[in-house]
Design a protein around this motif. Structure first.
Motif, PDB file in Angstrom:
ATOM      1  N   PRO A 198      50.681 -16.605 -53.234  1.00  0.00           N
ATOM      2  CA  PRO A 198      49.516 -16.317 -52.389  1.00  0.00           C
ATOM      3  C   PRO A 198      48.278 -16.135 -53.255  1.00  0.00           C
ATOM      4  O   PRO A 198      48.365 -15.599 -54.368  1.00  0.00           O
ATOM      5  CB  PRO A 198      49.902 -15.007 -51.703  1.00  0.00           C
ATOM      6  N   SER A 199      47.120 -16.551 -52.753  1.00  0.00           N
ATOM      7  CA  SER A 199      45.887 -16.379 -53.526  1.00  0.00           C
ATOM      8  C   SER A 199      45.536 -14.908 -53.695  1.00  0.00           C
ATOM      9  O   SER A 199      44.900 -14.526 -54.681  1.00  0.00           O
ATOM     10  CB  SER A 199      44.727 -17.113 -52.848  1.00  0.00           C
ATOM     11  N   GLN A 200      45.948 -14.066 -52.749  1.00  0.00           N
ATOM     12  CA  GLN A 200      45.675 -12.639 -52.843  1.00  0.00           C
ATOM     13  C   GLN A 200      46.985 -11.855 -52.988  1.00  0.00           C
ATOM     14  O   GLN A 200      47.645 -11.978 -54.002  1.00  0.00           O
ATOM     15  CB  GLN A 200      44.832 -12.200 -51.645  1.00  0.00           C
ATOM     16  N   ASN A 201      47.364 -11.061 -52.010  1.00  0.00           N
ATOM     17  CA  ASN A 201      48.557 -10.223 -52.111  1.00  0.00           C
ATOM     18  C   ASN A 201      49.746 -10.851 -51.386  1.00  0.00           C
ATOM     19  O   ASN A 201      49.577 -11.608 -50.433  1.00  0.00           O
ATOM     20  CB  ASN A 201      48.269  -8.852 -51.501  1.00  0.00           C
ATOM     21  N   GLY A 202      50.929 -10.473 -51.807  1.00  0.00           N
ATOM     22  CA  GLY A 202      52.118 -10.943 -51.107  1.00  0.00           C
ATOM     23  C   GLY A 202      52.210 -10.350 -49.719  1.00  0.00           C
ATOM     24  O   GLY A 202      52.243 -11.058 -48.713  1.00  0.00           O
ATOM     25  N   ILE A 203      52.231  -9.014 -49.648  1.00  0.00           N
ATOM     26  CA  ILE A 203      52.265  -8.269 -48.388  1.00  0.00           C
ATOM     27  C   ILE A 203      51.166  -7.228 -48.469  1.00  0.00           C
ATOM     28  O   ILE A 203      51.132  -6.418 -49.409  1.00  0.00           O
ATOM     29  CB  ILE A 203      53.629  -7.600 -48.170  1.00  0.00           C
ATOM     30  N   ALA A 204      50.258  -7.217 -47.485  1.00  0.00           N
ATOM     31  CA  ALA A 204      49.113  -6.309 -47.520  1.00  0.00           C
ATOM     32  C   ALA A 204      48.989  -5.549 -46.209  1.00  0.00           C
ATOM     33  O   ALA A 204      48.950  -6.159 -45.139  1.00  0.00           O
ATOM     34  CB  ALA A 204      47.831  -7.087 -47.793  1.00  0.00           C
ATOM     35  N   LEU A 205      48.935  -4.216 -46.292  1.00  0.00           N
ATOM     36  CA  LEU A 205      48.615  -3.357 -45.161  1.00  0.00           C
ATOM     37  C   LEU A 205      47.245  -2.765 -45.427  1.00  0.00           C
ATOM     38  O   LEU A 205      47.021  -2.161 -46.492  1.00  0.00           O
ATOM     39  CB  LEU A 205      49.645  -2.239 -44.992  1.00  0.00           C
ATOM     40  N   GLU A 206      46.330  -2.920 -44.473  1.00  0.00           N
ATOM     41  CA  GLU A 206      44.935  -2.553 -44.684  1.00  0.00           C
ATOM     42  C   GLU A 206      44.382  -1.797 -43.481  1.00  0.00           C
ATOM     43  O   GLU A 206      44.882  -1.922 -42.365  1.00  0.00           O
ATOM     44  CB  GLU A 206      44.091  -3.819 -44.905  1.00  0.00           C
ATOM     45  N   PRO A 238      51.709 -13.601 -57.053  1.00  0.00           N
ATOM     46  CA  PRO A 238      50.527 -13.345 -56.226  1.00  0.00           C
ATOM     47  C   PRO A 238      49.257 -13.309 -57.067  1.00  0.00           C
ATOM     48  O   PRO A 238      49.277 -12.834 -58.215  1.00  0.00           O
ATOM     49  CB  PRO A 238      50.820 -11.978 -55.613  1.00  0.00           C
ATOM     50  N   GLY A 239      48.153 -13.778 -56.491  1.00  0.00           N
ATOM     51  CA  GLY A 239      46.875 -13.758 -57.199  1.00  0.00           C
ATOM     52  C   GLY A 239      46.324 -12.365 -57.393  1.00  0.00           C
ATOM     53  O   GLY A 239      45.473 -12.141 -58.262  1.00  0.00           O
ATOM     54  N   LYS A 240      46.794 -11.400 -56.599  1.00  0.00           N
ATOM     55  CA  LYS A 240      46.455  -9.995 -56.802  1.00  0.00           C
ATOM     56  C   LYS A 240      47.748  -9.202 -56.997  1.00  0.00           C
ATOM     57  O   LYS A 240      48.306  -9.221 -58.068  1.00  0.00           O
ATOM     58  CB  LYS A 240      45.605  -9.475 -55.641  1.00  0.00           C
ATOM     59  N   SER A 241      48.226  -8.529 -55.945  1.00  0.00           N
ATOM     60  CA  SER A 241      49.395  -7.658 -56.089  1.00  0.00           C
ATOM     61  C   SER A 241      50.542  -8.096 -55.193  1.00  0.00           C
ATOM     62  O   SER A 241      50.343  -8.806 -54.208  1.00  0.00           O
ATOM     63  CB  SER A 241      48.999  -6.212 -55.769  1.00  0.00           C
ATOM     64  N   GLY A 242      51.741  -7.633 -55.524  1.00  0.00           N
ATOM     65  CA  GLY A 242      52.913  -7.991 -54.732  1.00  0.00           C
ATOM     66  C   GLY A 242      52.887  -7.344 -53.366  1.00  0.00           C
ATOM     67  O   GLY A 242      52.944  -8.009 -52.339  1.00  0.00           O
ATOM     68  N   ILE A 243      52.790  -6.010 -53.343  1.00  0.00           N
ATOM     69  CA  ILE A 243      52.715  -5.224 -52.110  1.00  0.00           C
ATOM     70  C   ILE A 243      51.529  -4.284 -52.244  1.00  0.00           C
ATOM     71  O   ILE A 243      51.437  -3.525 -53.214  1.00  0.00           O
ATOM     72  CB  ILE A 243      54.016  -4.436 -51.872  1.00  0.00           C
ATOM     73  N   SER A 244      50.623  -4.328 -51.263  1.00  0.00           N
ATOM     74  CA  SER A 244      49.392  -3.549 -51.336  1.00  0.00           C
ATOM     75  C   SER A 244      49.166  -2.767 -50.055  1.00  0.00           C
ATOM     76  O   SER A 244      49.184  -3.332 -48.962  1.00  0.00           O
ATOM     77  CB  SER A 244      48.200  -4.485 -51.574  1.00  0.00           C
ATOM     78  N   LEU A 245      48.977  -1.439 -50.179  1.00  0.00           N
ATOM     79  CA  LEU A 245      48.539  -0.592 -49.068  1.00  0.00           C
ATOM     80  C   LEU A 245      47.148  -0.098 -49.403  1.00  0.00           C
ATOM     81  O   LEU A 245      46.929   0.486 -50.483  1.00  0.00           O
ATOM     82  CB  LEU A 245      49.477   0.605 -48.875  1.00  0.00           C
ATOM     83  N   TYR A 246      46.201  -0.305 -48.464  1.00  0.00           N
ATOM     84  CA  TYR A 246      44.794  -0.040 -48.768  1.00  0.00           C
ATOM     85  C   TYR A 246      44.100   0.620 -47.592  1.00  0.00           C
ATOM     86  O   TYR A 246      44.327   0.253 -46.438  1.00  0.00           O
ATOM     87  CB  TYR A 246      44.101  -1.366 -49.122  1.00  0.00           C
TER      88      TYR A 246
END
Length: 375
Positions: free
Chosen positions: A195-203, A219-227
């Motif tokens: 993915p260009s950004q995160n694999g799995i993202a909760l925002e 991933p272009g950023k993080s694997g799993i991201s909570l933000y």
């Protein structure tokens, strides 16, 4: 009817719509509109190059199911439910080259499940569930390739679970929950690659029951991201993250989960596990394997907190294996971690606190004076 190849209009009904071949309709391939009903299935239709949507349910219309259709070259959406419309399963459809999303639910629409669809090159999302919309059961078994946005996105919508999907090369996140979206069950067994950004993202206040047994690669950023106050009521557990450009797992800006356990994270561009800006775990960081991080193995910064950090294996970390800085806190013990080849083992600066005991940790390839530093 009015440029639609097949239309069910104005409180009308049909038993099923099946096995039609529809080429270059001026508007929609199949339209069900204004409180109309298809009591059975919309199934096994082929729709090519519609100017608008492949299949459209609009204004409180319903269908028993939408299955096994082939839709290509839609000007807007492949399968589109809007205006409070509803369907049973949306399943086993093949959708190629949509002008926006491949499958989209908007304006209070519902589906019982979204399963086993094959989606290629939508210009925005593979599967999109928008605000006030719901998938009662699972979004599962879908294959999404080369989406122009996220592979699967809940933007204020809800779903029972998101599982066993394969998402490759999306231009945003693999799977996104945003705008207070809710997955009541698990985000699990998904495979996300490049993915260009995160694999799995909760925002943005979104939430899930758990995040487990997913695999995210490059991933272009993080694997799993909570933000931004995103939350997981259970654990982030048994996931595999390989070669993230930034973090394996990150919680940021007041996000929270029960624990981070039994994950395998390798070759992070920054830290393997990172809690940042007052993020919180009510239980432990435990049983994780973190290898070859270019910053820290496990890090808490800027007022973040955890109960305990235990039984982790941390190998070949450029800086610190475990790091607490900027008023961060571990309420319980740091124990039975195995740390191999790091500049520093366990570190807490003078603003941070380890309230429990530091005991039973094993250090290999860490200078004696750098093994434990708690100021």
């Amino acid at each position: 009817s009015g440029g639609n190849a097949i239309a069910v209009n104005s409180s009308s009904s049909a038993g099923s719509i099946s096995s039609n071949v529809l080429t270059s309709p001026a508007k929609n391939g199949i339209l069900v509109y204004t409180s109309s009903k298809v009591t059975g299935a919309i199934t096994k239709n082929t729709v090519s190059s519609p100017k608008q949507n492949g299949i459209l349910l609009d204004t409180k219309s319903t269908a028993g199911s939408i299955t096994s259709n082939k839709i290509s070259g839609s000007g807007t959406v492949g399968i589109y439910l809007t205006g409070g419309s509803s369907s049973g399963s949306i399943g086993s459809n093949t959708i190629q080259g949509s002008g926006t999303a491949a499958v989209s639910l908007k304006i209070g629409s519902k589906a019982s499940s979204v399963k086993n669809n094959t989606i290629t090159s939508p210009k925005s999302y593979g599967v999109a569930v928008n605000s006030l919309c719901s998938v009662k059961g699972a979004i599962s078994g879908n294959t999404v390739k080369s989406a122009g946005g996220s592979g699967i996105i809940l933007s204020g919508g809800t779903a029972g679970s998101i599982s066993s999907n394969t998402v490759s090369s999306p231009k945003a996140n693999g799977i996104t929950l945003s705008g207070s979206a809710v997955v009541s069950g698990a985000v699990s067994k998904n495979t996300v690659s490049k993915p260009s950004q995160n694999g799995i993202a909760l925002e943005k206040g979104s939430s899930a029951g758990s995040i487990s047994t997913n695999t995210v690669t490059k991933p272009g950023k993080s694997g799993i991201s909570l933000y931004n106050k995103a939350s997981v009521s259970g654990n982030i557990t048994a996931n595999t993250v390989k070669t993230p450009a930034q973090y394996g797992i990150i919680l940021d800006l007041g996000s929270s989960a029960k624990g981070i356990t039994k994950n395998s994270i390798s070759s992070s561009g920054k830290s393997g596990i990172f809690l940042y800006r007052k993020s919180k775990l009510t239980a432990s960081i435990s049983g994780n394997t973190v290898k070859s991080s270019k910053r820290h193995g496990i890090a808490l910064e800027t007022g973040s907190s955890v109960n305990s950090i235990s039984t982790n294996t941390i190998k070949t970390t450029t800086n610190r294996a475990i790091s607490l800085t900027d008023s961060s806190k571990a309420a319980g013990n740091m124990q039975k971690n195995t740390i191999t080849t790091a500049k520093a083992g366990i570190f807490a600066d003078k603003t941070s606190k380890v309230a429990g005991k530091i005991k039973g940790n094993v250090f290999k390839g860490v200078a004696k004076k750098a093994q434990v530093t708690v100021n």
